[in-house]
Design an enzyme around this catalytic site. Structure first.
Site, short mmCIF file in Angstrom:
data_model
loop_
_atom_site.label_atom_id
_atom_site.label_comp_id
_atom_site.label_asym_id
_atom_site.label_seq_id
_atom_site.Cartn_x
_atom_site.Cartn_y
_atom_site.Cartn_z
N TYR A 148 0.84 -1.20 0.00
CA TYR A 148 0.00 0.00 0.00
C TYR A 148 0.88 1.26 0.00
CZ TYR A 148 -3.67 3.27 1.55
OH TYR A 148 -4.54 4.32 1.65
N LYS A 152 1.08 4.13 -2.93
CA LYS A 152 0.71 5.53 -2.65
C LYS A 152 1.91 6.47 -2.85
CE LYS A 152 -3.65 5.00 -1.76
NZ LYS A 152 -4.67 5.61 -2.63
P1 NAP Z 1 -13.30 2.65 1.18
O1 NAP Z 1 -14.29 3.17 2.13
O2 NAP Z 1 -12.81 1.25 1.31
O3 NAP Z 1 -13.86 2.88 -0.31
C1 NAP Z 1 -13.08 2.49 -1.40
C2 NAP Z 1 -13.75 2.91 -2.68
O4 NAP Z 1 -12.89 2.56 -3.77
C3 NAP Z 1 -15.09 2.22 -2.90
O5 NAP Z 1 -16.00 3.15 -3.43
C4 NAP Z 1 -14.75 1.13 -3.92
O6 NAP Z 1 -15.81 0.86 -4.81
C5 NAP Z 1 -13.64 1.80 -4.70
N1 NAP Z 1 -12.79 0.83 -5.39
C6 NAP Z 1 -11.97 -0.10 -4.85
N2 NAP Z 1 -11.36 -0.80 -5.81
C7 NAP Z 1 -11.81 -0.30 -6.99
C8 NAP Z 1 -11.56 -0.60 -8.34
N3 NAP Z 1 -10.70 -1.59 -8.70
N4 NAP Z 1 -12.17 0.12 -9.30
C9 NAP Z 1 -13.03 1.10 -8.97
N5 NAP Z 1 -13.34 1.43 -7.70
C10 NAP Z 1 -12.73 0.73 -6.72
O7 NAP Z 1 -11.97 3.52 1.20
P2 NAP Z 1 -11.74 5.07 1.61
O8 NAP Z 1 -11.21 5.09 2.97
O9 NAP Z 1 -12.89 5.89 1.23
O10 NAP Z 1 -10.50 5.38 0.64
C11 NAP Z 1 -10.61 6.21 -0.51
C12 NAP Z 1 -9.20 6.58 -0.94
O11 NAP Z 1 -8.55 7.31 0.12
C13 NAP Z 1 -8.31 5.37 -1.23
O12 NAP Z 1 -7.47 5.64 -2.32
C14 NAP Z 1 -7.49 5.23 0.04
O13 NAP Z 1 -6.28 4.59 -0.18
C15 NAP Z 1 -7.33 6.70 0.43
N6 NAP Z 1 -7.00 6.93 1.83
C16 NAP Z 1 -7.86 6.53 2.81
C17 NAP Z 1 -7.52 6.78 4.14
C18 NAP Z 1 -8.40 6.36 5.28
O14 NAP Z 1 -7.95 6.45 6.44
N7 NAP Z 1 -9.62 5.94 5.06
C19 NAP Z 1 -6.32 7.43 4.45
C20 NAP Z 1 -5.49 7.82 3.41
C21 NAP Z 1 -5.83 7.58 2.10
P3 NAP Z 1 -16.80 -0.42 -4.68
O15 NAP Z 1 -17.31 -0.44 -3.27
O16 NAP Z 1 -17.86 -0.09 -5.68
O17 NAP Z 1 -16.02 -1.64 -5.05
#
Ligand code: NAP
Length: 240
Positions: A148, A152
């Site tokens: 991961y 990133k």
């Molecule tokens: P999440 O709640 O797990 O949601 C992930 C989203 O990505 C879902 O809408 C999922 O769609 C979509 N997704 C996953 N694989 C995909 C694919 N192959 N093609 C298209 N869509 C896909 O995650 P989140 O926390 O909102 O994270 C969003 C972004 O922020 C990510 O890039 C993550 O790495 C980043 N981030 C998150 C955090 C945190 O603490 N949460 C911190 C830093 C960065 P489906 O459900 O339709 O499959």
């Protein structure tokens, strides 16, 4: 005329909040989902200026078809937000090549696929804003999350290089690298782990999906017209 934003991974978490925020701000929104079709359709029923498209961002042909669909429906794409992402925990020696490839394909190659497909139109009209969602782990790395963190960090490198390539075409490319945000991705953290993390954050709290969405709105807007190639990290001072 309303601008159009394409948000990958718009069905849940940070992406979902961005869909609501951009819709409220008057944008046409293409909500990309992968597996959560029912949730995506529910959001689109609620918000009149939102259309949905199911595509795995790692699949280049699906991405090309999604860009064509978006242009057919809304006319053009002004803002691209590469938000779709998956996490992967485990020591490097325990991660299989399949897990490694899946994380890189989704988080990094997915970003490449979207940028490549959207760029011909943005370059020809000499306008556009691309926002890539990285993570604090892309800046400083996390033990037990090597794949991961590498994906990133790659997104950060892609952002900086692409900003240099596209500046002359008046296309801005920026990166948001959030700290901990409570979503499905972080739902397996125990209360103990959360307390421990929170105690290390100068602002004394984890982030919200709104913290990221508000920053994305700013980076999409003309108000940030002199900002490109930057990594902005809403993290409460956790990583400075
Ligand atoms: P999440 O709640 O797990 O949601 C992930 C989203 O990505 C879902 O809408 C999922 O769609 C979509 N997704 C996953 N694989 C995909 C694919 N192959 N093609 C298209 N869509 C896909 O995650 P989140 O926390 O909102 O994270 C969003 C972004 O922020 C990510 O890039 C993550 O790495 C980043 N981030 C998150 C955090 C945190 O603490 N949460 C911190 C830093 C960065 P489906 O459900 O339709 O499959």
């Amino acid at each position: 005329m309303s601008k159009t934003v394409l948000i990958t991974g718009g069905s849940r978490g940070i992406g979902r909040t961005m869909v609501y925020a951009f819709s409220k701000a008057g944008y046409n929104v293409l909500l990309n989902f992968n597996k959560s079709e029912a949730i995506a359709n529910e959001i689109a029923r609620e918000l009149p200026n939102v259309k949905v498209y199911g595509a795995d961002v790692a699949d280049q042909n699906s991405v090309i078809n999604m860009i064509e669909y978006t242009k057919n429906v809304f006319g053009s794409i002004d803002v691209l937000i590469n938000n779709a992402g998956i996490s992967c925990t485990g020591l490097l020696q325990d991660i299989s090549i399949d897990e490694w490839n899946r994380v890189i394909a989704t988080n990094l190659t997915g970003t490449y696929n979207l940028c490549k497909a959207v760029l011909p139109e943005m370059i020809s009209k000499k306008d556009g804003s691309i926002i890539n969602i990285s993570s604090v782990w892309g800046i400083c790395g996390a033990a037990n999350e090597v794949a991961y963190s590498a994906s990133k960090a790659g997104v950060i490198g892609l952002t900086k290089a692409l900003a240099k390539e596209l500046g002359p075409s008046n296309i801005r490319v920026n990166c948001i690298a959030p700290g901990i945000v409570m979503t499905d991705m972080t739902s397996d953290l125990t209360m103990e782990e959360l307390d421990d993390i929170t105690s290390q954050i100068p602002l004394g709290k984890v982030g919200s999906t709104d913290d990221v969405a508000n920053l994305a709105l700013f980076l999409a807007d003309e108000k940030s017209s002199y900002i490109t190639g930057q990594v902005i990290s809403p993290n409460g001072g956790w990583v400075i």
